[in-house]
Scaffold this motif. Structure first.
Motif, mmCIF file in Angstrom:
data_model
loop_
_atom_site.group_PDB
_atom_site.id
_atom_site.type_symbol
_atom_site.label_atom_id
_atom_site.label_comp_id
_atom_site.label_asym_id
_atom_site.label_seq_id
_atom_site.Cartn_x
_atom_site.Cartn_y
_atom_site.Cartn_z
ATOM 1 N N LYS A 151 0.821 -1.214 0.000
ATOM 2 C CA LYS A 151 0.000 0.000 0.000
ATOM 3 C C LYS A 151 0.857 1.267 0.000
ATOM 4 N N ASN A 152 1.860 1.300 0.856
ATOM 5 C CA ASN A 152 2.706 2.492 0.983
ATOM 6 C C ASN A 152 4.030 2.388 0.233
ATOM 7 N N GLN A 153 4.241 1.277 -0.445
ATOM 8 C CA GLN A 153 5.477 1.019 -1.192
ATOM 9 C C GLN A 153 6.713 1.229 -0.317
ATOM 10 N N ARG A 154 6.716 0.534 0.811
ATOM 11 C CA ARG A 154 7.824 0.631 1.760
ATOM 12 C C ARG A 154 8.319 -0.759 2.117
ATOM 13 N N ILE A 155 9.582 -0.824 2.422
ATOM 14 C CA ILE A 155 10.185 -2.056 2.927
ATOM 15 C C ILE A 155 10.411 -1.856 4.421
ATOM 16 N N ILE A 156 9.975 -2.829 5.200
ATOM 17 C CA ILE A 156 10.111 -2.760 6.650
ATOM 18 C C ILE A 156 11.113 -3.829 7.077
ATOM 19 N N LEU A 157 12.162 -3.411 7.780
ATOM 20 C CA LEU A 157 13.187 -4.330 8.270
ATOM 21 C C LEU A 157 12.996 -4.536 9.763
ATOM 22 N N THR A 158 13.050 -5.775 10.190
ATOM 23 C CA THR A 158 12.983 -6.084 11.615
ATOM 24 C C THR A 158 14.211 -6.907 11.980
ATOM 25 N N ASN A 159 14.431 -7.044 13.272
ATOM 26 C CA ASN A 159 15.592 -7.797 13.779
ATOM 27 C C ASN A 159 16.906 -7.270 13.213
ATOM 28 N N ILE A 160 17.025 -5.931 13.148
ATOM 29 C CA ILE A 160 18.273 -5.356 12.628
ATOM 30 C C ILE A 160 19.377 -5.537 13.658
ATOM 31 N N PRO A 161 20.615 -5.629 13.220
ATOM 32 C CA PRO A 161 21.731 -5.834 14.153
ATOM 33 C C PRO A 161 21.850 -4.670 15.149
#
Length: 180
Positions: A151-161
């Motif tokens: 919908k928002n054309q975004r990439i969401i990153l989780t568990n980043i170092p």
């Protein structure tokens, strides 16, 4: 080895030495197959096949992972047999995959030595802009470490170092101080 349309390729010239170059000139060989280009064409052909077969997200990932594993498990400097790849990746109907791999639009040559870095395109996503570069695996999507918000054309990153998180916190804290 025979390539597409009966073209002949010399497969014993694998190195990049002066001697190999001398023999290429001596026998009138324009050039040997370029592994990077051939592997990129293979990645495109396999991706096209997966799309045409209307594979779901999970089966597409498994198919491309099988292809990647097959390629990286080849001993170094071993030519790739497209027929063997098709039998391994699509065992129930290898002729369907072979038909796609032999299409003129891909102009793939049987018996090239695959470039392992280019083969990562089967299992990794990569993108960059003027300000950032991103590379992640299909596994990251499967595990939820990377999500795409359509919908928002975004990439969401989780568990980043932790180290990256701390850098981002320091950077955003500095920017918040500048704005006050």
């Amino acid at each position: 080895m025979l390539g597409k349309l009966g073209e002949r390729y010399i497969s014993f010239l694998k190195g990049r030495s002066d001697i190999a170059d001398y023999f290429k000139v001596f026998i009138g060989c324009n050039d040997i197959l370029k592994p990077l280009v051939e592997t990129q064409k293979l990645v495109t052909a396999l991706d096209t096949f997966a799309t045409e077969q209307q594979m779901g997200v999970e089966s597409r990932g498994e198919f491309l992972e099988r292809a990647h594993q097959f390629i990286i498990q080849l001993p170094k400097n071993t030519p790739l047999s497209l027929t063997a790849l098709a039998n391994h990746c699509w065992p129930d109907a290898p002729s369907a995959l072979t038909a796609t791999l032999s299409r003129e639009e891909f102009s793939l040559s049987d018996g090239f030595v695959p470039d392992r870095r280019a083969a990562k395109g089967l299992v990794n996503f990569e993108g960059k802009s003027k300000f950032w570069k991103l590379n992640f695996s299909r596994t990251a999507i499967k595990n939820g470490d990377v999500e795409y918000d359509h919908k928002n054309q975004r990439i969401i990153l989780t568990n980043i170092p932790d180290d990256l998180r701390e850098e981002l916190l320091a950077e955003t804290a500095e920017n918040e101080d500048d704005e006050s």
